[in-house]
Design a protein around this motif. Structure first.
Motif, PDB file in Angstrom:
ATOM      1  N   ALA A   7      35.581 -30.910  -0.381  1.00  0.00           N
ATOM      2  CA  ALA A   7      36.895 -31.238  -1.358  1.00  0.00           C
ATOM      3  C   ALA A   7      38.221 -30.608  -1.169  1.00  0.00           C
ATOM      4  N   GLU A   8      38.068 -29.229  -0.719  1.00  0.00           N
ATOM      5  CA  GLU A   8      39.115 -28.472  -0.519  1.00  0.00           C
ATOM      6  C   GLU A   8      40.040 -28.988   0.705  1.00  0.00           C
ATOM      7  N   VAL A  20      38.749 -37.305  -8.527  1.00  0.00           N
ATOM      8  CA  VAL A  20      37.988 -37.738  -7.470  1.00  0.00           C
ATOM      9  C   VAL A  20      37.481 -36.317  -6.844  1.00  0.00           C
ATOM     10  N   LEU A  21      38.262 -35.467  -6.584  1.00  0.00           N
ATOM     11  CA  LEU A  21      38.128 -34.357  -5.932  1.00  0.00           C
ATOM     12  C   LEU A  21      36.796 -33.630  -6.475  1.00  0.00           C
ATOM     13  N   ARG A  25      33.182 -32.839  -4.929  1.00  0.00           N
ATOM     14  CA  ARG A  25      32.676 -31.459  -4.869  1.00  0.00           C
ATOM     15  C   ARG A  25      31.478 -31.389  -5.134  1.00  0.00           C
ATOM     16  N   GLY A  26      31.105 -32.184  -6.227  1.00  0.00           N
ATOM     17  CA  GLY A  26      29.633 -32.114  -6.942  1.00  0.00           C
ATOM     18  C   GLY A  26      28.509 -33.042  -6.382  1.00  0.00           C
ATOM     19  N   THR A  87      29.251 -45.695  -3.873  1.00  0.00           N
ATOM     20  CA  THR A  87      28.726 -46.080  -5.171  1.00  0.00           C
ATOM     21  C   THR A  87      28.533 -45.113  -6.131  1.00  0.00           C
ATOM     22  N   ALA A  88      27.960 -43.841  -5.659  1.00  0.00           N
ATOM     23  CA  ALA A  88      27.871 -42.922  -6.606  1.00  0.00           C
ATOM     24  C   ALA A  88      29.229 -42.123  -6.611  1.00  0.00           C
ATOM     25  N   VAL A  89      30.247 -42.137  -6.120  1.00  0.00           N
ATOM     26  CA  VAL A  89      31.621 -41.704  -6.615  1.00  0.00           C
ATOM     27  C   VAL A  89      32.109 -42.420  -7.433  1.00  0.00           C
TER      28      VAL A  89
END
Length: 213
Positions: A7-8, A20-21, A25-26, A87-89
């Motif tokens: 993510a960074e 979104v980030l 990250r998760g 899909t998960a995002v």
């Protein structure tokens, strides 16, 4: 590189949407790739998932999601479930995701994976993505994760007025472009923005070439 580091890295590449980030990250991308590829899951690169398909580069996932700008409560159609990562995002950012996959051998494991991860706001269908999901339309937003040669008319027609669509378009072998199409509130011509040069696997059953011309 773990997902926090991923993510960074995406932030440094210009992804600015903090929602979104945070989702990137998760989410453990390693859960969405074949076991043999898991050591590479934290890298910003596409990876094969079998049946001639790939899980997209994380930058592209983040970029397309940022461009689509899904909002809480919205209904989003995704063409190309793949491994279920995109899909998960989307499911973490909107109200409900309707996801379609043409390859049944990918669709089943993706659904099982997403259900095991606790996603309950996703609807699934195996079928031709170029036809969309008319009985569930209209949608607030639509994302395509495979490239037709031209925008399928059915997808545009299933957007609500004011809705937006993000997908790659272009030939099977050659330059493709990621576009964002917005359906105007009062009728008239669609607004088409060219966003980025990309390379995606082809979407099957491409429509005739004259829809946006």
């Amino acid at each position: 590189m773990g997902d926090v580091e991923l993510a960074e890295a995406l932030r440094r590449q210009g992804i600015s949407d903090t929602r979104v980030l945070e989702v990137i990250r998760g989410l453990e991308r390693a859960r969405f790739v074949p076991a043999a590829m898991r050591e590479a899951a934290g890298q910003d690169t596409p990876l094969p998932i079998g049946h001639g398909q790939t899980i997209s580069q994380p930058f592209i996932v983040a970029y397309m999601t940022q461009a689509l700008n899904p909002q809480p409560g919205e209904r989003v159609l995704e063409i190309g479930t793949g491994s279920g990562y995109q899909t998960a995002v989307l499911a973490r950012l909107c109200g409900e995701v309707y996801t379609m996959e043409a390859v049944a051998e990918l669709a089943g494991p993706a659904r099982e994976r997403l259900e095991q991860l606790g996603f309950h706001n996703i609807r699934y269908q195996v079928g031709d993505g170029t036809a969309g999901w008319p009985e569930a339309s209209p949608f607030d937003a639509i994302m395509g994760t495979a490239a037709p040669e031209h925008l399928p008319p059915a997808l545009y027609q299933q957007l609500r007025p004011g809705g937006r669509l993000v997908l790659p378009v272009g030939p099977r072998h050659g330059a493709q472009e990621l576009i964002r199409v917005t359906r105007p509130l009062e009728g008239g011509a669609p607004q088409v923005e060219k966003l980025l040069g990309v390379r995606f696997v082809p979407m099957t059953s491409a429509p005739p070439p004259d829809f946006l011309h």
